[in-house]
Design a protein around this motif. Structure first.
Motif, PDB file in Angstrom:
ATOM      1  N   THR A 296     -15.504 -15.796   5.008  1.00  0.00           N
ATOM      2  CA  THR A 296     -14.371 -14.866   5.101  1.00  0.00           C
ATOM      3  C   THR A 296     -13.131 -15.488   5.742  1.00  0.00           C
ATOM      4  N   ALA A 297     -13.146 -16.801   5.946  1.00  0.00           N
ATOM      5  CA  ALA A 297     -12.028 -17.448   6.631  1.00  0.00           C
ATOM      6  C   ALA A 297     -10.885 -17.764   5.678  1.00  0.00           C
ATOM      7  N   ARG A 298      -9.656 -17.597   6.168  1.00  0.00           N
ATOM      8  CA  ARG A 298      -8.455 -18.010   5.460  1.00  0.00           C
ATOM      9  C   ARG A 298      -8.246 -19.517   5.636  1.00  0.00           C
ATOM     10  N   HIS A 299      -7.094 -19.977   5.184  1.00  0.00           N
ATOM     11  CA  HIS A 299      -6.775 -21.400   5.239  1.00  0.00           C
ATOM     12  C   HIS A 299      -6.703 -21.892   6.685  1.00  0.00           C
ATOM     13  N   VAL A 300      -7.543 -22.849   7.036  1.00  0.00           N
ATOM     14  CA  VAL A 300      -7.623 -23.460   8.362  1.00  0.00           C
ATOM     15  C   VAL A 300      -7.845 -22.407   9.455  1.00  0.00           C
ATOM     16  N   HIS A 301      -8.600 -21.370   9.134  1.00  0.00           N
ATOM     17  CA  HIS A 301      -8.877 -20.337  10.137  1.00  0.00           C
ATOM     18  C   HIS A 301     -10.370 -20.148  10.390  1.00  0.00           C
ATOM     19  N   SER A 302     -11.172 -21.102   9.952  1.00  0.00           N
ATOM     20  CA  SER A 302     -12.610 -20.989  10.186  1.00  0.00           C
ATOM     21  C   SER A 302     -12.936 -20.973  11.669  1.00  0.00           C
ATOM     22  N   HIS A 303     -12.188 -21.761  12.461  1.00  0.00           N
ATOM     23  CA  HIS A 303     -12.454 -21.796  13.900  1.00  0.00           C
ATOM     24  C   HIS A 303     -12.188 -20.453  14.554  1.00  0.00           C
ATOM     25  N   PHE A 304     -11.224 -19.714  14.049  1.00  0.00           N
ATOM     26  CA  PHE A 304     -10.898 -18.428  14.647  1.00  0.00           C
ATOM     27  C   PHE A 304     -11.878 -17.333  14.221  1.00  0.00           C
ATOM     28  N   LYS A 305     -12.334 -17.385  12.992  1.00  0.00           N
ATOM     29  CA  LYS A 305     -13.239 -16.360  12.471  1.00  0.00           C
ATOM     30  C   LYS A 305     -14.697 -16.618  12.861  1.00  0.00           C
ATOM     31  N   TYR A 306     -15.044 -17.892  13.037  1.00  0.00           N
ATOM     32  CA  TYR A 306     -16.436 -18.273  13.294  1.00  0.00           C
ATOM     33  C   TYR A 306     -16.495 -19.232  14.487  1.00  0.00           C
ATOM     34  N   LYS A 307     -15.859 -18.873  15.572  1.00  0.00           N
ATOM     35  CA  LYS A 307     -15.640 -19.792  16.690  1.00  0.00           C
ATOM     36  C   LYS A 307     -16.915 -20.499  17.148  1.00  0.00           C
ATOM     37  N   GLU A 308     -17.939 -19.752  17.505  1.00  0.00           N
ATOM     38  CA  GLU A 308     -19.153 -20.361  18.042  1.00  0.00           C
ATOM     39  C   GLU A 308     -19.847 -21.235  17.005  1.00  0.00           C
ATOM     40  N   GLN A 309     -19.972 -20.722  15.770  1.00  0.00           N
ATOM     41  CA  GLN A 309     -20.655 -21.486  14.732  1.00  0.00           C
ATOM     42  C   GLN A 309     -19.857 -22.728  14.350  1.00  0.00           C
ATOM     43  N   TYR A 310     -18.540 -22.573  14.278  1.00  0.00           N
ATOM     44  CA  TYR A 310     -17.670 -23.697  13.925  1.00  0.00           C
ATOM     45  C   TYR A 310     -17.829 -24.829  14.931  1.00  0.00           C
ATOM     46  N   GLU A 311     -17.742 -24.503  16.208  1.00  0.00           N
ATOM     47  CA  GLU A 311     -17.868 -25.531  17.237  1.00  0.00           C
ATOM     48  C   GLU A 311     -19.274 -26.125  17.240  1.00  0.00           C
ATOM     49  N   LYS A 312     -20.279 -25.300  17.004  1.00  0.00           N
ATOM     50  CA  LYS A 312     -21.644 -25.798  16.923  1.00  0.00           C
ATOM     51  C   LYS A 312     -21.775 -26.812  15.789  1.00  0.00           C
ATOM     52  N   ASP A 313     -21.219 -26.465  14.622  1.00  0.00           N
ATOM     53  CA  ASP A 313     -21.289 -27.356  13.466  1.00  0.00           C
ATOM     54  C   ASP A 313     -20.524 -28.656  13.722  1.00  0.00           C
ATOM     55  N   ILE A 314     -19.344 -28.541  14.303  1.00  0.00           N
ATOM     56  CA  ILE A 314     -18.517 -29.717  14.581  1.00  0.00           C
ATOM     57  C   ILE A 314     -19.241 -30.668  15.532  1.00  0.00           C
ATOM     58  N   PHE A 315     -19.743 -30.123  16.640  1.00  0.00           N
ATOM     59  CA  PHE A 315     -20.275 -31.000  17.681  1.00  0.00           C
ATOM     60  C   PHE A 315     -21.706 -31.459  17.411  1.00  0.00           C
ATOM     61  N   GLU A 316     -22.428 -30.764  16.565  1.00  0.00           N
ATOM     62  CA  GLU A 316     -23.694 -31.318  16.089  1.00  0.00           C
ATOM     63  C   GLU A 316     -23.429 -32.574  15.268  1.00  0.00           C
ATOM     64  N   PHE A 317     -22.386 -32.518  14.459  1.00  0.00           N
ATOM     65  CA  PHE A 317     -21.994 -33.680  13.651  1.00  0.00           C
ATOM     66  C   PHE A 317     -21.528 -34.832  14.528  1.00  0.00           C
ATOM     67  N   THR A 318     -20.604 -34.552  15.462  1.00  0.00           N
ATOM     68  CA  THR A 318     -20.057 -35.627  16.293  1.00  0.00           C
ATOM     69  C   THR A 318     -21.135 -36.254  17.167  1.00  0.00           C
ATOM     70  N   LYS A 319     -22.002 -35.438  17.725  1.00  0.00           N
ATOM     71  CA  LYS A 319     -23.049 -35.964  18.603  1.00  0.00           C
ATOM     72  C   LYS A 319     -23.965 -36.919  17.827  1.00  0.00           C
ATOM     73  N   ARG A 320     -24.312 -36.520  16.617  1.00  0.00           N
ATOM     74  CA  ARG A 320     -25.187 -37.364  15.806  1.00  0.00           C
ATOM     75  C   ARG A 320     -24.489 -38.648  15.375  1.00  0.00           C
ATOM     76  N   ILE A 321     -23.244 -38.532  14.966  1.00  0.00           N
ATOM     77  CA  ILE A 321     -22.529 -39.709  14.448  1.00  0.00           C
ATOM     78  C   ILE A 321     -22.164 -40.671  15.576  1.00  0.00           C
ATOM     79  N   PHE A 322     -21.821 -40.133  16.735  1.00  0.00           N
ATOM     80  CA  PHE A 322     -21.548 -41.005  17.864  1.00  0.00           C
ATOM     81  C   PHE A 322     -22.826 -41.628  18.438  1.00  0.00           C
ATOM     82  N   GLY A 323     -23.996 -41.113  18.002  1.00  0.00           N
ATOM     83  CA  GLY A 323     -25.263 -41.666  18.446  1.00  0.00           C
ATOM     84  C   GLY A 323     -25.653 -41.251  19.832  1.00  0.00           C
ATOM     85  N   GLU A 324     -25.344 -39.992  20.165  1.00  0.00           N
ATOM     86  CA  GLU A 324     -25.631 -39.510  21.525  1.00  0.00           C
ATOM     87  C   GLU A 324     -26.940 -38.734  21.557  1.00  0.00           C
TER      88      GLU A 324
END
Length: 324
Positions: A296-324
């Motif tokens: 249900t997110a508009r253009h570049v508004h996923s973080h606002f509509k899905y704040k917790e899930q968005y950050e979870k998805d972002i930082f799961e990716f970064t943590k894995r790619i950075f090798g942490e």
């Protein structure tokens, strides 16, 4: 009666000339308003335009609060790059107090600036343990540059921004994170000779090509046939700005990348249509890629509509790619 065909011919010729003048004038205005003098940024009047609704108004207010918070509590280092055509562009480096050498490099979109585009993500990035580097494009936000390159020029400047990070942290790793035009910039740079410490990218609502994006908006917003208009725009951008908007195809660049990639898009994005992210995802040659569409997110508004899930998805990716 013999004069009638001549009269009709004259009327037809006059109509053709008028149509031609109207076409040239319209294309010229569209080109100028898009590349040289865009309308005020959407956050100056979030109630205006067909792309915006109350979700956008709420996001604007949240962003302004985040900017005030950042300005009151943080003091980023201001750094600069010098472009090949003589521009000086500023970036803002939020260096984590925990001593991390890993950085998320944030690239903003069309007709905005890095502070506004990423205000609500700076603190989450810092809290996740990373440095946060906000870079600014030419022309927008009061920066130098008489026109935007719509990602075509900016993808080359990304190399210089990466060099800035490496001057601070030569042993650190970098993940690129872009929104809208910034996302397209990152995708189109993904097959360039990036330094080895660039270990992945996150693109949020990027487009395939500038040409495709204009074609879509011409049909959906102006309700006009796109091809003759956008081809005319391309003639002018090539002639006066030395930009070919058919070049720099995100899909073609992605075919050659091996970087781990996270693709994000809003399911209700009526500015960059969702089919573009699907095409980019399919084209991506990386074996490590993921596509997330927030329904249900508009253009570049996923973080606002899905704040917790968005950050979870972002930082799961970064943590894995950075090798942490």
């Amino acid at each position: 009666m013999k004069k009638l065909p001549k009269i009709l011919t004259t009327i037809g010729a006059a109509a053709g000339i008028t149509a031609g003048i109207t076409y040239v004038a319209g294309v010229a205005v569209l080109t100028y308003k898009t590349f040289v003098s865009p309308p005020p940024p959407k956050h100056d009047n979030p109630h205006a335009g067909r792309f915006y609704d109350e979700d956008v108004v709420d996001a604007t207010n949240e962003t302004k609060e985040a900017i005030e918070h950042l300005e009151a509590n943080y003091n980023p280092e201001e750094v600069y790059i010098y472009t090949d055509d003589g521009l000086t562009l500023p970036g803002f480096f939020y260096i984590n107090e925990n001593g991390s050498e890993n950085t998320i490099l944030c690239v903003h979109g069309y007709n905005t600036n890095s502070e506004y585009a990423f205000a609500t993500m700076v603190e989450p990035i810092l809290n996740a343990g990373y440095n946060c580097f906000l870079v600014n494009h030419r022309h927008f936000g009061g920066n130098e540059g008489k026109f935007t390159g719509f990602g075509i020029l900016e993808k080359n400047e990304l190399i210089k921004w990466i060099e800035c990070v490496n001057n601070y942290f030569p042993n650190g790793k970098i993940i690129l994170y872009g929104t809208s035009m910034g996302a397209a910039t990152i995708m189109q740079a993904s097959d360039q000779d990036l330094t080895d410490n660039v270990v992945g990218f996150i693109e949020d609502c990027g487009f395939t090509t500038c040409y495709d994006e204009f074609s879509y908006l011409t049909k959906s917003v102006l309700h006009l046939p796109s091809k003759p208009i956008i081809d005319g725009v391309n003639v002018l951008t090539k002639a006066f700005l030395d930009l070919d908007i058919k070049t720099s195809d995100s899909r073609e660049a992605l075919k050659n990348t091996k970087l781990p990639a996270l693709f994000i898009h809003g399911g209700r994005d009526n500015f960059v249509p969702t089919y573009m992210v699907e095409e980019c995802y399919e084209a991506c040659g990386s074996e490590d890629k993921k596509l997330i569409i927030y329904d249900t997110a508009r253009h570049v508004h996923s973080h606002f509509k899905y704040k917790e899930q968005y950050e979870k998805d972002i930082f799961e990716f970064t943590k894995r790619i950075f090798g942490e």
